[in-house]
Design a protein around this motif. Structure first.
Motif, mmCIF file in Angstrom:
data_model
loop_
_atom_site.group_PDB
_atom_site.id
_atom_site.type_symbol
_atom_site.label_atom_id
_atom_site.label_comp_id
_atom_site.label_asym_id
_atom_site.label_seq_id
_atom_site.Cartn_x
_atom_site.Cartn_y
_atom_site.Cartn_z
ATOM 1 N N VAL A 1 0.863 -1.177 0.000
ATOM 2 C CA VAL A 1 0.000 0.000 0.000
ATOM 3 C C VAL A 1 0.900 1.228 0.000
ATOM 4 C CG1 VAL A 1 -1.742 1.299 1.264
ATOM 5 C CG2 VAL A 1 -1.860 -1.207 1.184
ATOM 6 N N LEU A 2 0.816 2.017 -1.061
ATOM 7 C CA LEU A 2 1.728 3.135 -1.249
ATOM 8 C C LEU A 2 0.927 4.416 -1.502
ATOM 9 C CD1 LEU A 2 5.033 2.899 -3.247
ATOM 10 C CD2 LEU A 2 3.643 4.961 -3.379
ATOM 11 N N PRO A 3 0.643 5.196 -0.442
ATOM 12 C CA PRO A 3 -0.072 6.455 -0.654
ATOM 13 C C PRO A 3 0.706 7.387 -1.573
ATOM 14 C CG PRO A 3 -0.058 5.844 1.669
ATOM 15 C CD PRO A 3 0.900 4.929 0.973
ATOM 16 N N ALA A 4 -0.011 8.082 -2.437
ATOM 17 C CA ALA A 4 0.636 9.018 -3.357
ATOM 18 C C ALA A 4 0.998 10.289 -2.593
ATOM 19 C CB ALA A 4 -0.287 9.330 -4.526
ATOM 20 N N SER A 5 2.065 10.198 -1.789
ATOM 21 C CA SER A 5 2.485 11.288 -0.905
ATOM 22 C C SER A 5 3.874 11.759 -1.294
ATOM 23 C CB SER A 5 2.481 10.821 0.552
ATOM 24 O OG SER A 5 1.209 10.367 0.945
ATOM 25 N N PRO A 6 3.989 12.878 -1.980
ATOM 26 C CA PRO A 6 5.316 13.382 -2.360
ATOM 27 C C PRO A 6 6.132 13.791 -1.139
ATOM 28 C CG PRO A 6 3.565 14.451 -3.628
ATOM 29 C CD PRO A 6 2.904 13.716 -2.503
ATOM 30 N N ALA A 7 7.439 13.667 -1.240
ATOM 31 C CA ALA A 7 8.356 14.155 -0.213
ATOM 32 C C ALA A 7 9.153 15.325 -0.787
ATOM 33 C CB ALA A 7 9.295 13.045 0.236
ATOM 34 N N PHE A 8 9.787 16.098 0.091
ATOM 35 C CA PHE A 8 10.450 17.320 -0.338
ATOM 36 C C PHE A 8 11.957 17.306 -0.113
ATOM 37 C CE2 PHE A 8 6.049 18.186 0.310
ATOM 38 C CZ PHE A 8 5.703 19.060 -0.709
ATOM 39 N N TYR A 9 12.491 16.228 0.485
ATOM 40 C CA TYR A 9 13.927 16.188 0.753
ATOM 41 C C TYR A 9 14.758 16.001 -0.510
ATOM 42 C CZ TYR A 9 13.406 11.056 0.563
ATOM 43 O OH TYR A 9 13.144 9.761 0.176
ATOM 44 N N ALA A 10 14.106 15.626 -1.605
ATOM 45 C CA ALA A 10 14.849 15.412 -2.844
ATOM 46 C C ALA A 10 15.109 16.709 -3.607
ATOM 47 C CB ALA A 10 14.096 14.426 -3.740
ATOM 48 N N GLY A 11 14.682 17.838 -3.049
ATOM 49 C CA GLY A 11 14.974 19.122 -3.670
ATOM 50 C C GLY A 11 14.048 19.480 -4.811
ATOM 51 N N ALA A 12 12.752 19.213 -4.656
ATOM 52 C CA ALA A 12 11.794 19.496 -5.725
ATOM 53 C C ALA A 12 11.702 20.983 -6.005
ATOM 54 C CB ALA A 12 10.420 18.956 -5.340
ATOM 55 N N THR A 13 11.747 21.337 -7.283
ATOM 56 C CA THR A 13 11.579 22.730 -7.707
ATOM 57 C C THR A 13 10.452 22.876 -8.721
ATOM 58 O OG1 THR A 13 13.226 22.456 -9.469
ATOM 59 C CG2 THR A 13 14.028 23.245 -7.319
ATOM 60 N N HIS A 14 9.803 21.775 -9.077
ATOM 61 C CA HIS A 14 8.774 21.789 -10.110
ATOM 62 C C HIS A 14 7.762 20.707 -9.774
ATOM 63 C CE1 HIS A 14 6.957 21.173 -14.129
ATOM 64 N NE2 HIS A 14 7.332 22.405 -14.380
ATOM 65 N N THR B 1 15.861 6.558 -12.223
ATOM 66 C CA THR B 1 16.600 7.724 -11.720
ATOM 67 C C THR B 1 15.650 8.913 -11.597
ATOM 68 O OG1 THR B 1 17.255 8.324 -13.987
ATOM 69 C CG2 THR B 1 18.798 6.971 -12.703
ATOM 70 N N LEU B 2 14.453 8.661 -11.094
ATOM 71 C CA LEU B 2 13.422 9.688 -11.075
ATOM 72 C C LEU B 2 13.611 10.726 -9.971
ATOM 73 C CD1 LEU B 2 10.188 7.633 -11.855
ATOM 74 C CD2 LEU B 2 11.350 9.269 -13.329
ATOM 75 N N TYR B 3 14.298 10.368 -8.891
ATOM 76 C CA TYR B 3 14.471 11.331 -7.807
ATOM 77 C C TYR B 3 15.811 11.118 -7.109
ATOM 78 C CZ TYR B 3 13.161 7.583 -4.510
ATOM 79 O OH TYR B 3 13.110 6.423 -3.786
ATOM 80 N N ARG B 4 16.253 12.158 -6.394
ATOM 81 C CA ARG B 4 17.498 12.081 -5.636
ATOM 82 C C ARG B 4 17.246 11.315 -4.349
ATOM 83 N NH1 ARG B 4 20.302 14.325 -1.450
ATOM 84 N NH2 ARG B 4 18.436 15.440 -0.777
ATOM 85 N N ARG B 5 18.010 10.274 -4.140
ATOM 86 C CA ARG B 5 17.803 9.437 -2.964
ATOM 87 C C ARG B 5 18.470 10.042 -1.722
ATOM 88 N NH1 ARG B 5 15.546 4.675 -4.288
ATOM 89 N NH2 ARG B 5 15.539 4.118 -6.511
ATOM 90 N N TRP B 6 17.922 9.716 -0.578
ATOM 91 C CA TRP B 6 18.485 10.168 0.692
ATOM 92 C C TRP B 6 19.830 9.493 0.922
ATOM 93 C CZ3 TRP B 6 18.196 13.871 4.030
ATOM 94 C CH2 TRP B 6 18.730 13.703 5.308
ATOM 95 N N GLU B 7 20.822 10.290 1.273
ATOM 96 C CA GLU B 7 22.172 9.764 1.481
ATOM 97 C C GLU B 7 22.697 10.056 2.882
ATOM 98 O OE1 GLU B 7 24.439 11.482 -1.663
ATOM 99 O OE2 GLU B 7 23.613 10.130 -3.194
ATOM 100 N N GLY B 8 21.784 10.451 3.776
ATOM 101 C CA GLY B 8 22.201 10.680 5.164
ATOM 102 C C GLY B 8 22.862 12.007 5.409
ATOM 103 N N GLU B 9 22.699 12.958 4.509
ATOM 104 C CA GLU B 9 23.331 14.264 4.670
ATOM 105 C C GLU B 9 22.263 15.343 4.690
ATOM 106 O OE1 GLU B 9 26.554 17.188 2.387
ATOM 107 O OE2 GLU B 9 26.185 15.151 1.641
ATOM 108 N N LEU B 10 22.164 16.076 5.810
ATOM 109 C CA LEU B 10 21.162 17.115 5.930
ATOM 110 C C LEU B 10 21.459 18.258 4.968
ATOM 111 C CD1 LEU B 10 20.724 17.315 9.805
ATOM 112 C CD2 LEU B 10 19.172 16.286 8.161
ATOM 113 N N GLY B 11 20.420 18.835 4.405
ATOM 114 C CA GLY B 11 20.570 19.974 3.532
ATOM 115 C C GLY B 11 20.817 19.637 2.080
ATOM 116 N N GLY B 12 20.898 18.342 1.747
ATOM 117 C CA GLY B 12 21.185 17.964 0.372
ATOM 118 C C GLY B 12 20.118 18.403 -0.602
#
Length: 210
Positions: free
Chosen positions: A160-173, A194-205
């Motif tokens: 079950v995957l809610p269509a919930s966008p996240a913002f840590y990937a640096g969305a601008t559009h 390669t649709l989004y930037r994955r979390w790499e454990g670094e704040l502010g990325g």
């Protein structure tokens, strides 16, 4: 595709599947055709489905035409009313099934095993054959009945995957937010992308510009 709002999610998933070299069996429910017409102005017609699909997939999430170059040769379309279609049988070869977007009516039908159309029947087949089923539910808020149906699907082995966008990937559009959800759907299906930037454990990325 079921009739929930969120056709850009479906388009992004389809483009990424084709880009990954996957062949796709496409089922567009009757309700989803109305949603597609409402959200994009495109009529999805059985007799012209390749042209309609190509026009739809070429658009960005903002509706701008000719944003993407697409080739739909690896897509096979099945009418939602065709209960004799290939995906209605467990012997039909398939890796799994993605319902994007999934309406609460679709969720209920699959959870209850109604199989009233090809979409629901194919989902039931996917569950009985122990294949991957990803249900990208697109509704808010959710009532208790729908939540119980989602628990039933989870118990049956679906994701079950809610269509919930996240913002840590640096969305601008808007496309970035759509692609995040599409990417998570593909992650659950085990398909590379390669649709989004994955979390790499670094704040502010996500706030960095390139």
């Amino acid at each position: 595709m079921s009739g929930a709002s969120g056709t850009p999610y479906a388009a992004a998933v389809l483009r990424a599947l084709l880009a990954a070299g996957e062949s796709v069996d496409l089922v567009v429910s009757r309700a989803s055709r109305l949603t597609l017409l409402d959200e994009t102005g495109i009529s999805f017609r059985d007799a012209h489905w390749q042209d309609d699909l190509r026009e739809w997939l070429s658009r960005g999430a903002d509706g701008k035409p000719d944003t993407f170059a697409v080739d739909v040769d690896d897509v096979r379309h099945w009418s939602a009313g065709d209960l004799a279609a290939g995906p209605s049988s467990g012997s039909y070869p398939a890796k799994g099934m993605l319902i994007v977007p999934a309406s609460t009516a679709c969720v209920a039908g699959v959870a209850l095993g109604l199989s009233k159309d090809l979409l629901q029947r194919a989902a039931s087949v996917t569950l009985k054959e122990r294949r991957r089923l990803v249900v990208a539910v697109r509704e808010t808020p959710l009532n208790g009945q729908t939540l119980r149906h989602l628990v039933t699907l989870d118990d049956a082995g679906a994701t079950v995957l809610p269509a919930s966008p996240a913002f840590y990937a640096g969305a601008t559009h808007i496309q970035d937010l759509v692609d995040f959800v599409a990417g998570r759907v593909l992650d659950a299906a085990g398909v590379g992308h390669t649709l989004y930037r994955r979390w790499e454990g670094e704040l502010g990325g996500g706030s960095r510009t390139t």
